[in-house]
Design an enzyme around this catalytic site. Structure first.
Site, PDB file in Angstrom:
ATOM      1  N   ASP A   1     -10.141   6.185  -9.693  1.00 47.67           N
ATOM      2  CA  ASP A   1      -8.711   5.910  -9.729  1.00 47.67           C
ATOM      3  C   ASP A   1      -8.287   5.647 -11.170  1.00 47.67           C
ATOM      4  O   ASP A   1      -8.956   4.918 -11.903  1.00 47.67           O
ATOM      5  CB  ASP A   1      -8.412   4.684  -8.860  1.00 47.67           C
ATOM      6  CG  ASP A   1      -7.008   4.694  -8.286  1.00 47.67           C
ATOM      7  OD1 ASP A   1      -6.072   5.014  -9.043  1.00 47.67           O
ATOM      8  OD2 ASP A   1      -6.848   4.371  -7.098  1.00 47.67           O
TER       9      ASP A   1
ATOM     10  N   HIS B   1      -3.899   4.185  -2.117  1.00 52.31           N
ATOM     11  CA  HIS B   1      -4.884   4.814  -2.996  1.00 52.31           C
ATOM     12  C   HIS B   1      -6.101   5.281  -2.198  1.00 52.31           C
ATOM     13  O   HIS B   1      -6.611   6.382  -2.417  1.00 52.31           O
ATOM     14  CB  HIS B   1      -5.306   3.829  -4.086  1.00 52.31           C
ATOM     15  CG  HIS B   1      -4.202   3.472  -5.030  1.00 52.31           C
ATOM     16  ND1 HIS B   1      -4.281   3.700  -6.390  1.00 52.31           N
ATOM     17  CD2 HIS B   1      -2.974   2.924  -4.819  1.00 52.31           C
ATOM     18  CE1 HIS B   1      -3.152   3.284  -6.972  1.00 52.31           C
ATOM     19  NE2 HIS B   1      -2.358   2.807  -6.025  1.00 52.31           N
TER      20      HIS B   1
ATOM     21  N   ASP C   1       5.958   2.968  -9.097  1.00 48.12           N
ATOM     22  CA  ASP C   1       6.506   4.301  -9.317  1.00 48.12           C
ATOM     23  C   ASP C   1       7.676   4.626  -8.402  1.00 48.12           C
ATOM     24  O   ASP C   1       8.345   5.650  -8.580  1.00 48.12           O
ATOM     25  CB  ASP C   1       5.407   5.341  -9.082  1.00 48.12           C
ATOM     26  CG  ASP C   1       4.876   5.319  -7.641  1.00 48.12           C
ATOM     27  OD1 ASP C   1       4.716   4.216  -7.091  1.00 48.12           O
ATOM     28  OD2 ASP C   1       4.624   6.399  -7.083  1.00 48.12           O
ATOM     29  N   GLN C   2       7.942   3.775  -7.429  1.00 48.80           N
ATOM     30  CA  GLN C   2       8.868   4.132  -6.349  1.00 48.80           C
ATOM     31  C   GLN C   2      10.303   4.322  -6.838  1.00 48.80           C
ATOM     32  O   GLN C   2      11.051   5.136  -6.287  1.00 48.80           O
ATOM     33  CB  GLN C   2       8.782   3.075  -5.247  1.00 48.80           C
ATOM     34  CG  GLN C   2       7.405   3.027  -4.611  1.00 48.80           C
ATOM     35  CD  GLN C   2       7.094   1.714  -3.908  1.00 48.80           C
ATOM     36  OE1 GLN C   2       7.999   0.921  -3.628  1.00 48.80           O
ATOM     37  NE2 GLN C   2       5.819   1.469  -3.631  1.00 48.80           N
TER      38      GLN C   2
ATOM     39  N   GLN D   1       1.360   8.277  10.455  1.00 51.73           N
ATOM     40  CA  GLN D   1       2.592   8.691   9.796  1.00 51.73           C
ATOM     41  C   GLN D   1       2.787  10.198   9.695  1.00 51.73           C
ATOM     42  O   GLN D   1       3.887  10.703   9.939  1.00 51.73           O
ATOM     43  CB  GLN D   1       2.688   8.056   8.405  1.00 51.73           C
ATOM     44  CG  GLN D   1       3.982   8.422   7.666  1.00 51.73           C
ATOM     45  CD  GLN D   1       4.287   7.494   6.544  1.00 51.73           C
ATOM     46  OE1 GLN D   1       4.650   6.347   6.764  1.00 51.73           O
ATOM     47  NE2 GLN D   1       4.133   7.971   5.309  1.00 51.73           N
TER      48      GLN D   1
ATOM     49  N   ASN E   1       2.658   8.834  -1.519  1.00 53.27           N
ATOM     50  CA  ASN E   1       2.108   9.443  -0.306  1.00 53.27           C
ATOM     51  C   ASN E   1       3.210   9.722   0.709  1.00 53.27           C
ATOM     52  O   ASN E   1       3.294  10.815   1.270  1.00 53.27           O
ATOM     53  CB  ASN E   1       1.061   8.522   0.335  1.00 53.27           C
ATOM     54  CG  ASN E   1      -0.249   8.489  -0.418  1.00 53.27           C
ATOM     55  OD1 ASN E   1      -0.550   9.389  -1.191  1.00 53.27           O
ATOM     56  ND2 ASN E   1      -1.024   7.452  -0.214  1.00 53.27           N
ATOM     57  N   SER E   2       4.051   8.711   0.954  1.00 50.32           N
ATOM     58  CA  SER E   2       5.124   8.873   1.937  1.00 50.32           C
ATOM     59  C   SER E   2       6.113   9.952   1.504  1.00 50.32           C
ATOM     60  O   SER E   2       6.592  10.744   2.330  1.00 50.32           O
ATOM     61  CB  SER E   2       5.862   7.542   2.136  1.00 50.32           C
ATOM     62  OG  SER E   2       5.026   6.594   2.774  1.00 50.32           O
TER      63      SER E   2
END
Length: 478
Positions: free
Chosen positions: A120, A18, A393-394, A354, A373-374
Site C-alpha cells: 500500500d 484498502h 480523497d473523497q 455493495q 471503491n464506491s
C-alpha cells in the site's frame, strides 16, 4: 522458467477499503497466472476477514499471513483516529515485517522466496525501506484515484504558490486552484483532499500525506485502480514522475470479466454481509431505490444522521441504508416518525454486498461518501451518485462526479435535510435522464477498458510480465 517461481507478497494498509481492492488485485493476479501469492494482513483484520474457502480452493498457491498492528482489539480504527493506526504500524509492524522477510518464514512448504512486494502506498512507505534492505523489488499500490494522487504529489507546489494553507472565509473555498496542472478549469479549494484544509503547512497529517506520496517515486512501479479513459490527464502528469505506471482498474469490473458468470466471487468484507436486502430489492420497481452507504471509516454525528434520515424520508423514495456498526457517535434515539417511515419504505442492514446491490435493477441512485471503491463500483454499475464526502480523497472524487464526469451531484460541506431531499429528487426525477445517460456511457467505457484490447487489460498484461521479469532477475542474483 522464471514465472513458475513467482511469489508475490501483497501488503495493504489494514482498513476495509484498502484490504478490499488489494484482495481484488490478488485475485486478479492469481487468475492471470501468478503461481504463488501471500496476502499479509493485520492480526486484527485477519480474524475479522471472512476467509473464503472457495477462494483458497480455487488458487492453491494463495495464502493469508498476518502481523499485529499494535493496537488493542477495541480500538475503532476509523474516523480521525486512523492516524493512531499509522503510528502504531510504523512502530510495531515495521520491524516484524522486516524479520518476516529476513527469516524466510514466507517460503515454507516448498514455496519459493518472495520476489516481488506490492505494498500500500499510503501510510506504508516503510515497506520501501525494508524492501530495499532485503533486496526485493517493491511496487506501490495507491488505493486513491489518480487525480488525488497527482494532487498529493503537487502539495509542495501548492505550498510554494501560497495556496496552502487555505486562508479566508467560506466564500474563499469556492475560489479556483491553479497549482494542480490539468485541473485549473474546475478544481476549487473546497475540492482539495481534506488533509489540505490544515491551517498550518507544517500540520502533521498534511506532511505525512505529502511525504508518503513523494516516497512512492522510490518504488519500482506504481499501480492505480483506475483507467486511462477516466483519468487520462492525471495519469499523464504522474507518468512524468513515475514512468512505470499500471492503471489496471476498475478491479471489480476486471474480475467480473475474467470469471465465468456462474463462478461465485470470494468475500472481501471485514463485516458480515446481510444478503436479505437482495430479496427486499427484488420486490421494488426498477430504478426506484436510493442506496445509502458512507463506507467503512465515516463516523456521523447524531445531528448528521438525523438530517440524512429526514432528507431520505421526505424525498418519498424507498431506501436501502447501510448502518455500519459504530458508524454514529453518541446515542441513537430515533424519532417515531422516522422509525414509522423506515418500516414503510426503508430497509436497514449492518453491511451489504455493495457491488451486487449497485448492479440490482431497483437501484436508481447512490447516496455515498465518495470513497474511491464506491465511486468506481457506482460508475461500473451505471448508477448516478449523490455525494457527501467525509475524509481524505473523497472531496476530490465528489467534484469529478458532479462537474467532470457529470454522473451525479456534489453535496460537499452540507448536511441539511432540505438539500438532501432536493439532491435525491434531482438525481431520481428532475435530472434523471441526463445523469443516467452519462452514467451508462461511463459504465460502457469501463467495461471496454478491462476487455480484450482495452487500456487496463494491456496494463495488467504488462504488470504480470514485469513480475515475471523481477523473478528472473532475482533468481539470477541468488
Amino acid at each position: 522458467m522464471a514465472e513458475s517461481s513467482s511469489h508475490v507478497l501483497i501488503f495493504p494498509f489494514p482498513v476495509q477499503g484498502h484490504v478490499k481492492c488489494m484482495l481484488q488485485l490478488a485475485e486478479l493476479l492469481c487468475l492471470s497466472g501468478i503461481p504463488f501469492l501471500t496476502f499479509l494482513n493485520s492480526d486484527h483484520n485477519h480474524r475479522r476477514l471472512l476467509l473464503d474457502s472457495h477462494f483458497l480452493a480455487s488458487f492453491p498457491g494463495f495464502r493469508f499471513a498476518s502481523l499485529p498492528d499494535g493496537l488493542p482489539p477495541d480500538h475503532p480504527r476509523s474516523g480521525i483516529r486512523i492516524f493512531e493506526l499509522f503510528d502504531s504500524i510504523s512502530a510495531v509492524t515495521k520491524p516484524l515485517f522486516r524479520d518476516m522477510l529476513l527469516c524466510g518464514r514466507l517460503n515454507c512448504d516448498g514455496r519459493p522466496p518472495v520476489n516481488c512486494i506490492i505494498a500500500d502506498g499510503i501510510f506504508m512507505s516503510f515497506a520501501i525501506d525494508v524492501a530495499e534492505e532485503v533486496g526485493i523489488p517493491l511496487v506501490s499500490f495507491r488505493t486513491f484515484s489518480a487525480s488525488c494522487f497527482w494532487t498529493f504529489l503537487c502539495i509542495p507546489r501548492l505550498i510554494q504558490a501560497g495556496d496552502l494553507p487555505i486562508r479566508g472565509d467560506d466564500d474563499d473555498m469556492g475560489r479556483a486552484v491553479s497549482s494542480v496542472p490539468g485541473m485549473e478549469s474546475f478544481l476549487r479549494f473546497c475540492d482539495l483532499p481534506s488533509f489540505c484544509r490544515a491551517a498550518d503547512p507544517s500540520d502533521r497529517a498534511l506532511q505525512i500525506v505529502a511525504t508518503e506520496t513523494h516516497l512512492t517515486t522510490r518504488a519500482h512501479a506504481l499501480i492505480l485502480n483506475t483507467f486511462d479513459e477516466l483519468e487520462g490527464s492525471a495519469l499523464s502528469h504522474i507518468r512524468r514522475h513515475i514512468p512505470n505506471l499500471y492503471a489496471v482498474g476498475p478491479l471489480g469490473a476486471f474480475l467480473h470479466a475474467k470469471l465465468p458468470e456462474s463462478s461465485r466471487r470470494s468475500s472481501t468484507s471485514l463485516w458480515q454481509e446481510d444478503r436479505t436486502c437482495m430479496a427486499w430489492l427484488d420486490a421494488r420497481p426498477p430504478k426506484s431505490v436510493v442506496y445509502v452507504s458512507f463506507g467503512s471509516i465515516t463516523v456521523l454525528t447524531r445531528d448528521q444522521l438525523l438530517e440524512f434520515w429526514y432528507g431520505l424520508v421526505n424525498s418519498g423514495k424507498p431506501f436501502l441504508w447501510v448502518d455500519r456498526p459504530n458508524s454514529v457517535a453518541g446515542e441513537q434515539q430515533v424519532p417515531k416518525e422516522l422509525a414509522a417511515a423506515t418500516r414503510e419504505r426503508g430497509y436497514v442492514v449492518g453491511w451489504a454486498p455493495q457491488e451486487e446491490v449497485l448492479a440490482h435493477p431497483a437501484i436508481g441512485g447512490f447516496l455515498t461518501h465518495s470513497g474511491w471503491n464506491s465511486t468506481l463500483e457506482s460508475l461500473v454499475a451505471g448508477v448516478p451518485m449523490i455525494c457527501w464526502p467525509y475524509f481524505g480523497d473523497q472531496q476530490m472524487n465528489s467534484r469529478f462526479v458532479g462537474e467532470v464526469w457529470k454522473v451525479g451531484v456534489d453535496m460537499k460541506d452540507c448536511c441539511d435535510r432540505v438539500i438532501v431531499e432536493k439532491m435525491i429528487r434531482d438525481v431520481m426525477e428532475v435530472r434523471r435522464e441526463e445523469v443516467e445517460k452519462s452514467a451508462m456511457q461511463m459504465a460502457e467505457t469501463a467495461r471496454k477498458a478491462v476487455a480484450g484490447g482495452g487500456s487496463s487489460r494491456a496494463s495488467l498484461d504488462r504488470l504480470v510480465e514485469d513480475i515475471k521479469l523481477m523473478t528472473g532477475r532475482r533468481n539470477a542474483t541468488q
